[in-house]
Design a protein around this motif. Structure first.
Motif, PDB file in Angstrom:
ATOM      1  N   HIS A   1      -8.809 -26.874  -5.331  1.00  0.00           N
ATOM      2  CA  HIS A   1      -8.536 -28.146  -4.680  1.00  0.00           C
ATOM      3  C   HIS A   1      -9.465 -28.247  -3.473  1.00  0.00           C
TER       4      HIS A   1
ATOM      5  N   CYS B   1      -9.385 -37.069   2.328  1.00  0.00           N
ATOM      6  CA  CYS B   1      -8.978 -37.138   0.919  1.00  0.00           C
ATOM      7  C   CYS B   1      -8.757 -35.748   0.351  1.00  0.00           C
TER       8      CYS B   1
ATOM      9  N   ARG C   1      -9.506 -33.787  -3.378  1.00  0.00           N
ATOM     10  CA  ARG C   1     -10.264 -33.946  -4.613  1.00  0.00           C
ATOM     11  C   ARG C   1     -10.006 -32.780  -5.554  1.00  0.00           C
ATOM     12  N   GLU C   2     -10.227 -33.023  -6.835  1.00  0.00           N
ATOM     13  CA  GLU C   2     -10.221 -31.954  -7.827  1.00  0.00           C
ATOM     14  C   GLU C   2     -11.540 -31.206  -7.726  1.00  0.00           C
TER      15      GLU C   2
ATOM     16  N   THR D   1     -12.986 -35.581  -8.654  1.00  0.00           N
ATOM     17  CA  THR D   1     -12.266 -36.855  -8.598  1.00  0.00           C
ATOM     18  C   THR D   1     -11.320 -36.884  -7.404  1.00  0.00           C
TER      19      THR D   1
ATOM     20  N   ARG E   1      -8.044 -37.672  -5.656  1.00  0.00           N
ATOM     21  CA  ARG E   1      -6.682 -37.873  -6.131  1.00  0.00           C
ATOM     22  C   ARG E   1      -5.813 -38.599  -5.115  1.00  0.00           C
ATOM     23  N   THR E   2      -6.127 -38.472  -3.849  1.00  0.00           N
ATOM     24  CA  THR E   2      -5.409 -39.223  -2.820  1.00  0.00           C
ATOM     25  C   THR E   2      -6.280 -39.292  -1.582  1.00  0.00           C
ATOM     26  N   GLU E   3      -6.122 -40.356  -0.804  1.00  0.00           N
ATOM     27  CA  GLU E   3      -6.926 -40.499   0.413  1.00  0.00           C
ATOM     28  C   GLU E   3      -6.155 -41.332   1.427  1.00  0.00           C
TER      29      GLU E   3
ATOM     30  N   LEU F   1      -0.179 -34.796  -2.135  1.00  0.00           N
ATOM     31  CA  LEU F   1      -0.513 -34.902  -3.557  1.00  0.00           C
ATOM     32  C   LEU F   1       0.427 -34.017  -4.359  1.00  0.00           C
TER      33      LEU F   1
ATOM     34  N   VAL G   1       0.624 -32.055  -7.589  1.00  0.00           N
ATOM     35  CA  VAL G   1      -0.374 -31.516  -8.518  1.00  0.00           C
ATOM     36  C   VAL G   1       0.184 -31.575  -9.934  1.00  0.00           C
TER      37      VAL G   1
ATOM     38  N   ARG H   1      -3.263 -29.244 -13.812  1.00  0.00           N
ATOM     39  CA  ARG H   1      -4.121 -28.845 -12.700  1.00  0.00           C
ATOM     40  C   ARG H   1      -3.474 -27.782 -11.822  1.00  0.00           C
TER      41      ARG H   1
END
Length: 737
Positions: free
Chosen positions: A224, A237, A239-240, A245, A247-249, A289, A291, A295
């Protein structure tokens, strides 16, 4: 300590532990510093200890201490004292122990070292009864921890606990610096394998990145990435993976500061990832987030980075474990684990000690028995040596030429293809068209790699001998010129043998390639900083700092390009006498090019930066770190991190000198440098110059990338300093007619 390198063991033979007391911001400071005997100012010494305290000196109380830059580790705790002189009045002191290290040990080794030092200092079976005994014990213990360069003890009376309430009294702080490169740095000393929560503080302008990974060294698969202060310090944010990508921000205007530390916490328990501002979990959350099952993974390690827009200064706080009331089986397990970690890093220390020795010796072949003796290992370690060499060979770093004889591979690692390097018994005869007219001489392994990164269409020949001196020649092209580069073998600890080998190697080089007209001596050196002289104004044209380049040019109204001061002797009570010798090239072709470069410096500097960037891509496959270090302690005239980040590479012209006879007197060293307009120092290069003179080479130029303010021995700066020197060399050759 067995795991310390040969150089540290040698340094310890001529060192003292010096304590200096001072006041800073109303706090009492005691600095305990490992100091070379030759560097001690005896006019400041108040007491020289004897008996069991031999090797310890106490300075007179100082009005202030020299700034030595940020500590690499820190411990804080509350001490509860009883003042017998005031009716057993209870006092509470806030103590801070700061640690600085030397050598190139991994961060985990450093953390374990200062943790062991602290635990031994605070051992209940031998606990100091008062301040004086505490300081005495700290001084005596420091003698046994040779990797620690300096300890500062700071005490301040306080009526309240630590600023972050709810944090227990003993905390361990790990300091981390990240360059402006977007490259993640894993931090094994911050162990998170059995945790689900961390707090830290960071100082950066924007774009701080934290990776929680399942696999050490990998941030691109099970990981992560948390980005704080992205897009100009306006957004954060999750990201993966790295750059994956989003995922939240959330919008987080000015959440970071380049001037002050900001506290943050991260929690990843129960497959929920949360990020908040402040030192207390649950408060100030700005990212959350859940998960997804596909993931989900176990977080085992931590890595941090900052973008190309900023550097980062991080601090991670952890509790120092208190084992007194734990189950004995748990304690036994912890001791066993600590031993395994120590054994692992002793293994690493041996491995890199051997690798560095082979790099110094290259292109010479080294017998296994010589590795044993020169690397301060035991005959009983032969099995360990065999395993280490096998691992290095698998990585493409070394090769066994014949049984029991090893050599460093010319390339940087496993990606190096063997057809680029040819082992030969006799150098092949080159056609007249392929004969080089320019020779480039280096001494360090990283210098050779940097120079070769500037050569096109290259082929390397290693004339290998199991007895005696070997030679390495890389032939190729720079611009329209055919060139050959070589590396001089070094024998660590044996200056005389290294000088003889250097002179012989240059003579063979010029004999093998008879059409050589110009010789470049390219490598690292130590700068002469104007900041040492308050009466001499600093200008951008002549001020030398780390990462700059010094080109040997005549100065002070003489032809001297290089000066060697051979001896130093006192004449009478105040006069100083010394003998010196100077060298210069009689052919001015190369010097005229350098003068023209200085006249249009802006244009050439742009070309220089382009060469450095291009070479960094090529050198990224090697094990050496050629990126420019971004954080530098502000000491000995060195520039601050801000200075270095804003200041581009500068080429300075002036004489270069070897004046080791002044090593014990900095003021005389700087006075000599000023009067002779010396711009850089290096270590005893006269054997090469004498060989050039003896072979009647009339055109040569010495180029030194600045790695420190001594003689260029600062290892973390050597690769980058080699690179800028090589880039400057290529710039000069490119305009040579």
């Amino acid at each position: 300590m067995d795991e310390q390198g040969d150089s540290i063991l040698k340094m310890a033979e001529s060192e003292e532990i010096v304590m200096t007391a001072a006041k800073r911001d109303g706090k009492a400071i005691m600095r305990l510093e490992r100091t070379f005997t030759s560097e001690i100012d005896h006019s400041k010494v108040h007491h020289v200890a004897g008996g069991p305290y031999k090797g310890i000196l106490i300075n007179k109380t100082s009005a202030g201490l020299v700034d030595v830059g940020p500590a690499e580790g820190r411990l804080e705790f509350l001490a509860y004292l009883v003042n017998e002189g005031k009716h057993n009045e209870c006092l509470q002191d806030h103590w801070t122990l700061k640690f600085w290290f030397r050598g190139t040990e991994d961060g985990l080794v450093k953390k374990n070292t200062y943790t062991d030092y602290f635990q031994e200092l605070m051992d209940p079976a031998d606990f100091p009864k008062d301040y004086v005994c505490f300081i005495k014990k700290a001084l005596v213990l420091l003698r046994g921890y040779s990797v620690i360069k300096r300890v500062e003890l700071q005490a301040q009376q306080t009526n309240c606990p630590s600023p972050e309430d709810v944090i227990p009294p003993i905390r361990s702080f790990t300091t981390v610096f990240t360059p402006a490169t977007n490259s993640f740095r894993f931090i094994p000393e911050v162990c998170i394998k059995k945790k689900s929560f961390i707090t830290f503080k960071v100082k950066a302008a924007c774009d701080v990145r934290v990776a929680l990974s399942s696999i050490y060294g990998d941030v691109n698969r099970k990981a992560h990435e948390i980005v704080i202060g992205a897009e100009g310090n306006t957004k954060s944010c999750i990201r993966e993976c790295t750059n994956g990508t989003v995922r939240t921000e959330s919008m987080t205007m000015n959440i970071l500061s380049n001037e002050n530390f900001r506290y943050f916490w991260i929690n990843w328990a129960n497959h929920h990832l949360e990020v908040g501002r402040g030192a207390q979990y649950g408060y100030g959350r700005f990212l959350h987030l859940h998960v997804l099952p596909k993931r989900q993974f176990k977080v085992n390690c931590l890595a941090v980075a900052t973008s190309k827009s900023t550097t980062g200064h991080w601090e991670f706080a952890e509790l120092l474990a208190d084992h007194k009331e734990e189950d004995p089986e748990v304690e036994v397990g912890r001791i066993a684990k600590r031993k395994r970690i120590r054994d692992q890093y002793m293994w690493l220390s041996r491995k890199y000690r051997m690798l560095h020795f082979l790099e110094d010796a290259f292109p010479n072949v080294v017998k296994v028995e010589d590795l044993v003796s020169k690397c301060k290992m035991k005959v009983s370690d032969l099995f360990v040596i065999a395993v280490v060499l096998a691992e290095l060979q698998e990585r493409g770093l070394v090769k066994e030429v014949i049984e029991g004889h090893w050599m460093r591979n010319h390339g940087g690692g496993a990606t190096q293809t063997e057809d680029e390097v040819k082992l030969v018994k006799v150098m092949p005869v080159l056609s007249s068209r392929d004969q080089p007219t320019i020779a480039i001489v280096t001494t360090l392994f990283c210098e050779k790699l940097a120079v070769d990164a500037m050569i096109e269409d290259k082929t390397t020949f290693v004339k290998c001998k199991t007895e005696g001196e070997s030679q390495v020649y890389t032939t190729g092209r720079i611009g329209k010129h055919r060139v050959v580069s070589t590396k001089l073998p070094r024998t660590p600890g044996d200056v005389e043998a290294s000088n003889i080998a250097a002179g012989n190697s240059v003579t063979r080089l010029l004999g093998t390639f008879s059409k050589v007209e110009h010789v470049f001596l390219v490598g690292v050196g130590g700068g002469v900083s104007k900041q040492h002289d308050p009466d001499d104004p600093v200008t951008s044209d002549d001020h030398v700092t780390l990462g700059d380049v010094v080109v040997s040019m005549p100065s002070n109204g003489t032809n001297a390009m290089y000066t060697k001061c051979f001896i130093r002797e006192n004449i009478g009570e105040e006069s100083l006498g010394y003998s010196s010798r100077t060298w210069h090239s009689h052919d001015e072709t190369l010097r005229r090019i350098v003068k023209k470069m200085k006249e249009k410096s802006v244009e050439d500097m742009k070309h220089l930066d382009q060469l450095i960037k291009s070479a960094l891509v090529q050198l990224s496959v090697t094990d050496s770190k050629f990126q420019k270090p971004s954080i530098v302690p502000n000491t000995s005239g060195e520039s601050s991190p801000e200075d270095l980040s804003e200041r581009g590479t500068t080429v300075v012209c002036g004489a270069i000198a070897s004046i080791s006879c002044f090593d014990d007197d900095e003021s005389l060293k700087m006075s000599f440098a000023k009067s002779n307009e010396i711009k850089a120092f290096d270590k005893d290069f006269e054997a090469v110059l004498e060989s050039l003179e003896g072979n009647r080479n009339e055109s040569y130029l010495m180029i030194r990338g600045i790695a420190d303010f001594q003689y260029g021995g600062r290892k973390e700066w050597q690769p980058y300093a080699s690179l800028v020197a090589a880039a400057c060399m290529k710039t000069i050759i490119s305009v040579l007619k």
